[in-house]
Enzyme design. Structure first.
Site, PDB file in Angstrom:
ATOM      1  N   GLU A  83     -33.566 -57.835  41.390  1.00 26.74           N
ATOM      2  CA  GLU A  83     -33.101 -59.458  42.032  1.00 26.74           C
ATOM      3  C   GLU A  83     -34.882 -59.087  42.751  1.00 26.74           C
ATOM      4  O   GLU A  83     -34.698 -58.911  43.832  1.00 26.74           O
ATOM      5  CB  GLU A  83     -32.480 -59.393  43.361  1.00 26.74           C
ATOM      6  CG  GLU A  83     -31.307 -59.149  42.326  1.00 26.74           C
ATOM      7  CD  GLU A  83     -29.709 -59.571  43.393  1.00 26.74           C
ATOM      8  OE1 GLU A  83     -29.893 -59.021  44.253  1.00 26.74           O
ATOM      9  OE2 GLU A  83     -28.727 -60.672  43.545  1.00 26.74           O
ATOM     10  N   CYS A  85     -23.811 -63.709  49.632  1.00 33.11           N
ATOM     11  CA  CYS A  85     -25.042 -63.537  50.642  1.00 33.11           C
ATOM     12  C   CYS A  85     -25.970 -65.105  50.552  1.00 33.11           C
ATOM     13  O   CYS A  85     -26.201 -65.892  51.702  1.00 33.11           O
ATOM     14  CB  CYS A  85     -26.433 -63.534  50.602  1.00 33.11           C
ATOM     15  SG  CYS A  85     -26.619 -62.839  48.540  1.00 33.11           S
TER      16      CYS A  85
END
Lengths: 653, 653
Positions: free
Chosen positions: A320, A416
């Site tokens: 990521e 998240c």
């Protein structure tokens, strides 16, 4: 406590959103997102991945039987929800919601251990392994989010319970970490506590929290490398894959060199921008020039070399992460919603470091594009990855495109992004202005009413605007008494022509000077004075720096702060066969079925014909194109209709 | 035994390469590659990954102490080397090399177990686990390669030792696998033995080997699925990752449905084309129409929807696999050298099934582009992945581009491609022609001398050509006696204009008809008759089918069978900033420093200027381009100079 700082933020309680674009988002969050997330945290959403987050706290509090569930950082979802609740309560009382939150805070308090420690994963699953794997296990990260929640809830309600819990935990952390002998000379693998401790410091006035934050920032990346020492100590294994004994790449955690020496954004994008936010906080509060210099270098690297046009960051799914300068692939993009939010937070903190309109530009760019694209209309569906192009079949059948979801998901096991979006949207009103003793800066154009105490007076700013659909902004000042003061209005980088008037009188070029991206209006202000900024908002065809290989020969469409995209729903399949005519006129149209006020853009272009191909895959070039209309909709609204292709960067003629 | 088959191949011993393009490759393989690979197999290449392949056989033979090293399929590297040696010896005697090979064959014989079983991994490491994980462990795959080697070596030398070893092993396999009760109703995870058993059948005349091959093909993909049953039996674990208990995706192994029902190429690309090759063999030898139909469907799917312009296949690194129709990304391409070789082998077998020039077209396309690009000039450096574009920094810093090596590697731990290339190049001469009782087909244009017995006579074909640099082909016939016969010359799909003459007399359109991609010349041939085919070979600008999203708005350059590419060495950095002018003239030039006779192509185009960007990443479109020359070199020669960018598909104006 904010006094040391030249530039200040406006307290949430001092700003109110008025009817308009973001007020609707705020209401959606209050009406739908927060309750929906409450259901999710309590595992009551059918067909969604289970969260276990509330359950974990109840078990740790001794209120429920069971085992820990979810990921190692599951606690942070509760924290982000509580933080959003705090912001929501500061906007509008809601006794029912407050009761829910108070109840959760009870669990949290009961889950806290004697010494102040608080983390349900370690308490329930690995009580003997606390603080042994900082790199992988998010203990300080979860602590940071809960500190943010505590401050938000305290500011909104005046209730100290969670704040006290988190001060106790911060004190415990302070006793465990530091340069002193016997303490762990470490820091977290996922930065977050740095900026959170600054908030705790601001809420409590306790300098020890500021110092602890500064310690985490100063220590990071020093030799010998803490993460590598820690890794050796635990037998060279990884939490996520215990049989993987390869040496970890600590640049993933921005710990490869001391932070003051870092000039290129690197590693996990969310971690990176959370760290940079903390660095900017400390730079501002401690007047640390070397830290400020690093912040500026990192900022410039991101926004001039590693940022998608949508304000998103993270060029690869793998880790990521950032990759390197000008590497902004559209097909394998990551651009996580949380990373865009983190960039927004970093940008805001940079506005507290120096006067530069570019910070507000990027806040706006991320906000209106890659951030709000993360949530569907319904407030119940979310993107984690915000792609720049979607071919649903590729998402399904090409493993390297699997991370690109062509439709928003209900909830994620690693959730998240949704609560991060909720807390940002609920606190958005605090990012509209900053101010110093003699100047107010308008960074964002959002209908609102704000109250600022400065220059010995109370200043009320009533802002009205049809942004982002319309470039007109009206700001009316309410004053107790006449005062000499400066109002600086950010002129967005997309804006090439604008007019400004004060009380209906056009400002001349000399009177209103553009400095560092702001139009500066200095005058003796009277109560009721009104500034009108009229920004022309034509449709623009945008190109990328030629070093961005992925966009070579391609253009995108923007209008004002909004990036547009093509969808299959409007343009039929195979969007890559379209090319936009440079010089085409554009037609704006209010689009039914998308969002109130949303404007689509239609221009002229061409479609490569797929006739006469006669089952061949390659052939000598023939220009066979048909004239066609090309219709674009705002990027943030993509994926709200039928599943299909989407494209931001298109060919042109 | 070949008699049942309408179309026949020409034995290797009957064809000789003459001075020209591939004779040089053949000599490079003989002079450098085979000896170098011998050193590699014996772990004597400094700085290269260790092979252990010979060591393993010695240990299994009881001639050396030690443990098994390398991958589970390491034996196959020795097999491919031996196969190449066989082909080499059939081209030119080399007593020293033959001695080396005989010695290795001794080890192999000694490593064979009492019951015929032969596999050093299982013999040395897991003697009790033989045949328990067909899906992952390549036992039959290794067997197949060794059968191919045995046949090649027997055909070249007349020595039966290895052939006998492999017949014993085949008999053992026949006793273990089959539909009968008590036998394993399975097949290998990596197809190869199917086509190898056909070779063993052809070499020995033993129908049991043909039947065993047919069994493996017929059984594949039937319900209940063998691989899933096997997986359950071994506790749902994977050889490659024992802790991974996810159900395997059997389409990776082309075992998701019976082969006759398969219409789309799927899964691991090398496995797929090896299977299809075996299917085509069985279809031809058993006149199985349903199998032929499946072969044609799979062929068409590959070449009209899943093949790179270079004749490469495999759109993703993940699983080295096909993805889906028209998904041919350039940035995340895999295009393994072995897969291109497999496609070549499949194409050749299709020429034995029916008359269609497309098979030779694709053999040629793969051969001159994605196959020979796999090896450097030096014969000692190899590409496993053949990319369509290279940005060296991305290979280094973007994890999703890491599989793309910007320079050829010395040797690989998983060294399937280098020896595969060696065996193909050493046996290339057998793919030039096929024939039936009344017709000879010329599929490839390669200087050579071939001897064919057909129509009751011996026909000698002396072919001369400057291919691929020149489109002239001259074929002289040597005959014992005048004979009526048909010669069919493949007219490549790239060829739009050609002239043919026989003994200097131009053929009219009526006399020489184009049928199924072949120009058919039927006449009474006399000894010394000479056919001259002159194909015009202009530079062509090529485009992809519009559904290939990755190539939308892009073109590539071809001349004759050769795909061209741009390199940084010739064009400076940032190749994506270039666009080729449609309609440009092209200049051909013999290029020093690349390869004798190699022609570069220079045309006109534009370069996007990177001036006046003033540190921004995005800006309103301005057409700022400079005129520039664009120089392309043959794709197969890329990466032989300085490390730098490379690009096949470029923008155009």
């Amino acid at each position: 406590m904010d006094n040391m700082n030249q530039y200040r933020t406006v307290g949430l309680e001092k700003v109110e959103l008025k009817e308009g674009f973001f007020r609707e988002y705020q209401e959606l969050v209050q009406r739908v997102v927060i309750p929906y997330q409450w259901e999710a945290l309590n595992d009551r959403i059918p067909e969604a991945e289970k969260s276990y987050a509330i359950h974990n706290f109840k078990v740790a509090a001794g209120l429920e039987e069971g085992e820990f569930g979810g990921l190692v950082f599951q606690d942070s979802d509760v924290a982000k929800w509580l933080e959003a609740v705090g912001y929501s309560l500061s906007a509008a009382p809601d006794p029912e919601l407050e009761k829910q939150a108070d109840e959760v805070i009870e669990y949290i308090e009961k889950a806290q251990q004697e010494d102040g420690y608080l983390n349900t994963f370690f308490t329930l699953k690995r009580p003997k392994e606390k603080w042994t794997n900082l790199m992988d296990c998010h203990e300080l990260y979860c602590a940071g989010h809960m500190m943010e929640a505590a401050v938000a809830y305290y500011n909104a309600t005046g209730k100290r319970k969670l704040l006290d819990v988190m001060c106790r935990f911060a004190d415990h952390i302070n006793s465990v970490f530091g340069t002193e002998e016997g303490k762990i000379h470490g820091y977290d693998g996922h930065e977050e506590i740095e900026l959170a401790l600054v908030k705790l410091y601001k809420a409590t006035g306790e300098e020890k929290y500021l110092n602890l934050s500064k310690y985490f920032i100063d220590e990071r990346g020093k030799e010998p490398n803490f993460f590598l020492l820690e890794w050796e100590k635990r037998g060279k294994s990884s939490f996520w894959n215990p049989s993987d004994h390869r040496q970890p790449e600590v640049s993933y955690n921005q710990a490869h060199i001391p932070v003051r020496e870092q000039t290129e954004a690197i590693g996990h994008a969310v971690r990176a921008v959370y760290l940079y936010s903390g660095m900017a906080d400390i730079a501002a509060l401690t007047k640390d020039e070397s830290l400020k210099k690093a912040c500026k270098a990192l900022w410039n690297n991101i926004v001039t070399k590693q940022m998608y046009i949508t304000g998103g960051i993270g060029s690869t799914h793998s880790g990521e992460a950032f990759t390197f300068d000008y590497d902004l692939p559209n097909d394998t993009v990551y651009q996580e919603t949380c990373a865009s939010i983190g960039l927004f937070l970093f940008a805001h903190r940079m506005t507290l470091l120096e006067e530069n309109g570019s910070y507000g530009d990027i806040m706006e760019r991320a906000l209106y594009n890659s951030i709000i694209s993360g949530m569907g209309f319904d407030g119940k569906s979310f993107f984690y990855v915000n792609p720049m192009e979607v071919w649903p079949k590729a998402s399904e059948k090409n493993p390297e495109r699997k991370h690109v979801a062509p439709v928003r998901q209900k909830w994620y096991g690693c959730a998240c992004c949704p609560p991060n979006l909720a807390r940002l949207l609920m606190s958005l009103r605090q990012y509209i202005y900053t101010y110093s003793e003699d100047t107010i800066y308008a960074h964002l154009y959002i209908p609102s009413k704000a109250e600022i105490e400065a220059g010995g007076s109370k200043i009320i700013l009533e802002q009205n605007t049809g942004y982002p659909w319309d470039g007109g902004v009206r700001i009316k000042l309410g004053l107790n008494k006449e005062m000499e003061y400066t109002l600086k209005l950010r002129i967005p980088s997309w804006c090439r022509k604008y007019q400004v008037s004060v009380n209906g009188e056009a400002m001349t070029a000399e009177a209103g000077q553009l400095e560092n991206g702001f139009l500066s209006i200095h005058r003796n202000w009277c109560d009721g004075d009104e500034v009108v900024l009229q920004m022309e908002m034509p449709v623009e065809i945008i190109q990328s720096h030629p070093e961005v290989r992925a966009n070579a020969g391609k253009v995108s469409i923007m209008r004002g702060p909004l990036v547009y995209c093509l969808e299959e729903t409007d343009n039929g399949p195979n969007l890559s066969a379209l090319s936009l005519e440079i010089g085409t006129g554009f037609e704006l149209k209010e689009e039914a079925g998308l969002m109130k006020g949303a404007l689509s853009i239609t221009g002229q272009g061409f479609r490569i014909s797929d006739k006469e191909w006669n089952h061949s895959l390659y052939r000598p070039f023939k220009a066979e194109e048909e004239k066609t209309e090309i219709k674009a909709i705002p990027y943030f609204l993509w994926g709200n209709r039928d599943k299909g292709e989407m494209l931001v960067w298109m060919n042109h003629k």
